[in-house]
Design a protein around this motif. Sequence first.
Motif, PDB file in Angstrom:
ATOM      1  N   GLU A  46       0.783  -1.160   0.185  1.00 18.62           N
ATOM      2  CA  GLU A  46      -0.003   0.039   0.311  1.00 18.62           C
ATOM      3  C   GLU A  46       1.013   1.299   0.066  1.00 18.62           C
ATOM      4  O   GLU A  46       1.672   1.351   0.940  1.00 18.62           O
ATOM      5  CB  GLU A  46      -0.959   0.012   1.250  1.00 18.62           C
ATOM      6  N   LYS A  47       0.634   1.996  -1.043  1.00 19.50           N
ATOM      7  CA  LYS A  47       1.581   3.313  -1.145  1.00 19.50           C
ATOM      8  C   LYS A  47       0.814   4.502  -1.085  1.00 19.50           C
ATOM      9  O   LYS A  47      -0.041   4.702  -1.814  1.00 19.50           O
ATOM     10  CB  LYS A  47       2.315   3.225  -2.685  1.00 19.50           C
ATOM     11  N   VAL A  48       1.060   5.388  -0.212  1.00 11.73           N
ATOM     12  CA  VAL A  48       0.372   6.661   0.270  1.00 11.73           C
ATOM     13  C   VAL A  48       1.277   7.695   0.008  1.00 11.73           C
ATOM     14  O   VAL A  48       2.607   7.740   0.546  1.00 11.73           O
ATOM     15  CB  VAL A  48      -0.560   6.517   1.312  1.00 11.73           C
ATOM     16  N   GLU A  49       0.718   8.768  -0.582  1.00  6.00           N
ATOM     17  CA  GLU A  49       1.507  10.288  -0.695  1.00  6.00           C
ATOM     18  C   GLU A  49       1.540  11.004   0.699  1.00  6.00           C
ATOM     19  O   GLU A  49       0.749  10.942   1.351  1.00  6.00           O
ATOM     20  CB  GLU A  49       0.897  10.990  -1.688  1.00  6.00           C
ATOM     21  N   VAL A  50       2.600  11.267   0.969  1.00  3.40           N
ATOM     22  CA  VAL A  50       2.875  12.203   2.127  1.00  3.40           C
ATOM     23  C   VAL A  50       1.959  13.492   2.072  1.00  3.40           C
ATOM     24  O   VAL A  50       2.132  14.195   1.237  1.00  3.40           O
ATOM     25  CB  VAL A  50       4.091  12.497   2.726  1.00  3.40           C
ATOM     26  N   ASP A  51       1.117  13.795   3.168  1.00  5.54           N
ATOM     27  CA  ASP A  51       0.235  14.843   3.082  1.00  5.54           C
ATOM     28  C   ASP A  51       0.994  16.125   3.464  1.00  5.54           C
ATOM     29  O   ASP A  51       1.231  15.934   4.714  1.00  5.54           O
ATOM     30  CB  ASP A  51      -1.037  14.787   3.899  1.00  5.54           C
ATOM     31  N   LEU A  52       1.242  17.197   2.670  1.00  7.34           N
ATOM     32  CA  LEU A  52       2.011  18.389   3.170  1.00  7.34           C
ATOM     33  C   LEU A  52       1.095  19.249   3.735  1.00  7.34           C
ATOM     34  O   LEU A  52       1.334  20.193   4.169  1.00  7.34           O
ATOM     35  CB  LEU A  52       2.912  18.743   2.322  1.00  7.34           C
ATOM     36  N   ASN A  53      -0.380  19.219   3.753  1.00 13.17           N
ATOM     37  CA  ASN A  53      -1.054  20.039   4.126  1.00 13.17           C
ATOM     38  C   ASN A  53      -1.312  21.334   3.394  1.00 13.17           C
ATOM     39  O   ASN A  53      -0.978  22.558   3.893  1.00 13.17           O
ATOM     40  CB  ASN A  53      -1.317  20.355   5.541  1.00 13.17           C
ATOM     41  N   LEU A 124       0.472   6.120   9.338  1.00  7.72           N
ATOM     42  CA  LEU A 124       0.877   5.306   8.056  1.00  7.72           C
ATOM     43  C   LEU A 124      -0.056   5.282   6.759  1.00  7.72           C
ATOM     44  O   LEU A 124       0.477   4.930   5.725  1.00  7.72           O
ATOM     45  CB  LEU A 124       1.074   3.705   8.378  1.00  7.72           C
ATOM     46  N   ASP A 125      -0.965   6.003   6.943  1.00  5.67           N
ATOM     47  CA  ASP A 125      -2.067   6.409   5.711  1.00  5.67           C
ATOM     48  C   ASP A 125      -1.699   7.749   5.121  1.00  5.67           C
ATOM     49  O   ASP A 125      -2.436   7.886   3.940  1.00  5.67           O
ATOM     50  CB  ASP A 125      -3.404   6.396   6.284  1.00  5.67           C
ATOM     51  N   GLY A 126      -0.669   8.281   5.634  1.00  6.94           N
ATOM     52  CA  GLY A 126      -0.117   9.472   5.112  1.00  6.94           C
ATOM     53  C   GLY A 126      -0.837  10.805   5.312  1.00  6.94           C
ATOM     54  O   GLY A 126      -0.517  11.909   4.973  1.00  6.94           O
ATOM     55  N   LYS A 127      -1.894  10.606   6.299  1.00  9.35           N
ATOM     56  CA  LYS A 127      -2.750  11.803   6.685  1.00  9.35           C
ATOM     57  C   LYS A 127      -1.926  12.248   7.804  1.00  9.35           C
ATOM     58  O   LYS A 127      -1.506  11.833   8.857  1.00  9.35           O
ATOM     59  CB  LYS A 127      -3.922  11.387   6.893  1.00  9.35           C
ATOM     60  N   ASP A 353      12.544  22.258 -14.294  1.00  7.10           N
ATOM     61  CA  ASP A 353      12.406  22.284 -12.957  1.00  7.10           C
ATOM     62  C   ASP A 353      12.065  20.828 -12.352  1.00  7.10           C
ATOM     63  O   ASP A 353      11.359  19.809 -13.046  1.00  7.10           O
ATOM     64  CB  ASP A 353      10.725  23.191 -12.840  1.00  7.10           C
ATOM     65  N   TRP A 354      12.613  20.759 -11.174  1.00  4.80           N
ATOM     66  CA  TRP A 354      12.335  19.387 -10.518  1.00  4.80           C
ATOM     67  C   TRP A 354      11.165  19.492  -9.366  1.00  4.80           C
ATOM     68  O   TRP A 354      10.748  20.540  -8.778  1.00  4.80           O
ATOM     69  CB  TRP A 354      13.615  19.260  -9.584  1.00  4.80           C
ATOM     70  N   SER A 355      10.669  18.247  -9.484  1.00  8.82           N
ATOM     71  CA  SER A 355       9.515  18.143  -8.362  1.00  8.82           C
ATOM     72  C   SER A 355       9.995  16.900  -7.701  1.00  8.82           C
ATOM     73  O   SER A 355      10.478  15.969  -8.327  1.00  8.82           O
ATOM     74  CB  SER A 355       8.152  18.076  -8.972  1.00  8.82           C
ATOM     75  N   GLU A 356       9.542  16.821  -6.343  1.00 15.44           N
ATOM     76  CA  GLU A 356       9.721  15.665  -5.642  1.00 15.44           C
ATOM     77  C   GLU A 356       8.555  15.317  -4.783  1.00 15.44           C
ATOM     78  O   GLU A 356       7.453  16.160  -4.437  1.00 15.44           O
ATOM     79  CB  GLU A 356      10.673  15.782  -4.607  1.00 15.44           C
ATOM     80  N   THR A 357       8.054  13.998  -4.540  1.00 18.46           N
ATOM     81  CA  THR A 357       6.731  13.462  -3.823  1.00 18.46           C
ATOM     82  C   THR A 357       7.383  12.347  -3.126  1.00 18.46           C
ATOM     83  O   THR A 357       8.180  11.283  -3.399  1.00 18.46           O
ATOM     84  CB  THR A 357       5.904  12.959  -4.942  1.00 18.46           C
ATOM     85  N   SER A 358       7.059  12.820  -1.720  1.00 19.41           N
ATOM     86  CA  SER A 358       7.449  11.411  -0.700  1.00 19.41           C
ATOM     87  C   SER A 358       6.059  10.418  -0.507  1.00 19.41           C
ATOM     88  O   SER A 358       5.083  10.944  -0.496  1.00 19.41           O
ATOM     89  CB  SER A 358       7.825  12.165   0.643  1.00 19.41           C
ATOM     90  N   TYR A 359       6.403   9.239  -0.234  1.00 21.99           N
ATOM     91  CA  TYR A 359       5.433   8.367  -0.065  1.00 21.99           C
ATOM     92  C   TYR A 359       5.782   7.639   1.081  1.00 21.99           C
ATOM     93  O   TYR A 359       6.871   7.457   1.555  1.00 21.99           O
ATOM     94  CB  TYR A 359       5.195   7.426  -1.359  1.00 21.99           C
ATOM     95  N   ILE A 360       4.779   6.974   1.681  1.00 24.71           N
ATOM     96  CA  ILE A 360       4.916   5.909   2.675  1.00 24.71           C
ATOM     97  C   ILE A 360       4.294   4.491   2.317  1.00 24.71           C
ATOM     98  O   ILE A 360       3.278   4.288   1.733  1.00 24.71           O
ATOM     99  CB  ILE A 360       4.075   6.134   4.112  1.00 24.71           C
TER     100      ILE A 360
END
Length: 797
Positions: A46-53, A124-127, A353-360
Amino acid sequence: MKTRLVRRIAAGVVATAFVLPMTACSKKKGKKIQKVQKDDPYFNAEKVEVDLNLDPDKEVEYSYISSTQMIGENVLAAYSISYKMPEELEQRLYSMDPMNEEEMQELMDLYSQYYVSGLSVLGLDGKVKAVVQTDMNSQITSFFEGKDGKVFALNDSYDVDAMEEVYSIVEVNLDDGTLGEAIPLKTEMTDLWGAQAMQDDDGNFIFVSYNGITVTDPNGKEIMSKEIEDFYGQIYKIDGKWYSAVVEHNDDYTEYKVFLQEIDLKTGEFKGQKTKIDTNLLWGTLTQTEDGCYMSDGNGVQKVDLLKNEKEEILNWNSTDVARTSGITVHVLSEDKIVFLQTEYEDDPVTGDWSETSYIVTLTRADENPHAGKTIIEIGANGIPSDAFLEYVVNYNTEEDNKARIHIRDFSTELDTTDYEKSQAELSDQIYLDMLAGTGPDVLVNFSSFSQFNSEEVLVDLNKYIDGKNGLNRDDYFDNVFRAFETKGKLYNIPVCVDINGLIGNKEIIGDRTGWTYSEFVEVMDNLPEDVTPYDQIQYLDLLELLLSCSTNYYIDYEKKQVNFESDEFKMLLDIAKKYGVEKVDTEMYDDDYYYDGPGMMDEGTKLDDGLVALEQSYVYRLDMYARDVERCDGNLIYVGAPSPDGAGMCASPMLTLAISAMSPCKDEAWDFISFMFTEDEQYEYSNSFYSIPLNCAAFDRINEDSIAQNKRELELREKYGDDEYYYGYNLVELTPEHAEGFRKLVESVSTISSTDPAVFLIVKEEAPAYFSGQRTVEDVCKNIQNRTTTIVNERG
């Protein structure tokens, strides 16, 4: 020379789903078909994106997570977010008077609305569970769990008045994310950025940086601070004692060993017995827990016993379907639940331009393997090629209609990095013997540089697949590069993307040529102007390796099992290395204008441009590199390549190649897997992933168009902001369609590749120095090389 690390993390994500037709594999003697069993371990992912609010009312320019840490089932993330400012505010910031304190404060208050940093506590749900915003002049650099379950953060802030960095420790409340009172660190160790931080049983804080260790009491007062020579940058708590890894090496750093030894954190002194440690146990990403140390590498997750030099596999990556990236941090919650944190990077090919996305990513053990019954196609890789390649494998494996499943074995994890050349030679020969015996992989990835595999006994001639029913239209590709990878007309390794490398020079000095033989090279070098040397300093063996790598197949015939090291050509090759190489590079020869950072690596000007050397080693893999080259030497720069027996010129250097085992019972299925990488879109994707040259001509044109568009944007930004505000570190040449056409012609001119045979070159490297030092004649040295390499080549079966 390119930085491979940067190129690897630049990998894009392959988004295209696909279906490859799979038929039943026919059995062949020597290689048995393997199938996935129902009771084989499997972990659902299960792969979820880190929520940065993020603020939904603002446009994000970039978001950056500087540090993440798992504590229990919580993820702590220190972040920075930059939102697009109104143009009026942007212009005011660039033109503000730094001496006007009132104006500066007003603008900084406005700016702080568009640049925010802080700390998020997530499940762990990224929330997000809790968020704390920090001052814009401070940043949390790391987290750690202390004694009694308390959680701390290492904070780096900038004292504007004192104009210095100030580090402090703050306690983090995981329930609401609030920070406790800061504990300033009173230590002489001024650079703690990104330091490994921990707390001992007495409540003292320990900070481990790249060059030493600092210990403070619970109030931040220094107890001990010590720089450690040849420090490995980490310490480990094992059975209640603290250990440090230290490197011991010879004077020129060509040989080294790593030891683990107990360290007294009150004095910084080592004590007790030293234990030699397998560097592979440290090479992966190591996570320390109360339960022990865990590491991840190209094959999976292992529990590590550092003192015993042992590891136990907890998870094999073939037991799940997730495209992990390099450098992930793994946390083993139990034998049935494993979590890792990863960051994926993507760059816009036009804007740059670079972008990055973090996941759990949470892996949970399944009751049975859902892929039971599928045929296993095993890939043996000389290192994991890229994130994009892993994404491709995951897409393949999760497509239900495919009757096969790809398993990867990363052979690079089995190398002894303290004696890399010997280990590589032994491992490549063992894989070769496994392939002959029918116990090796079905597909080899990135083995084209090891020329001993180029034989029909070991690999399939892929030309029959290229020209077959489900093949490739050669007109759509740089077919000359395919041909360059052939051995006696047979293509054993097919390149997905390549670089071009070799020597470049000033045609006003060396003449207008596209290649040269050994004798032609010597004639030109012996007649250089008095104030010009052949090239910047290069050691004998490095020059020998450069020359030999461009002509390995000339000296070794693997099908006939014959070598040719007593030939006049090889004697001349040794003469060239001795005459134009040096025993040791004299770095004191370089000044502020020409500092030494390896052959051809110079500061603002190079010796080639200034007419002091005739040649320079070069790598070319992007249009802007080609354009900068052709502008050099007043437009007289040429690509000439290293000298060789046939004068072939510049080489193709493989970045990603694939081969099919002659013993594989699933050759057709393996080709289906390989051939999909040669569609235009996949070629475009992989070449961007590797920052390399695609074989597909349409993909090549698309990448050049992207380069021209990005170049136009960069020129506009330079014009807008000036070099001081937008400095790239190199002269920016305006790219044109004419440059693109010239680059294409360079690629079309390539007719040879660089490759080696590790075991053979190890022998050459051992024998040649006796000739360079004058201890033995060239005939004696060549005879020894001939005899020893003949034995090696014939012992391979």
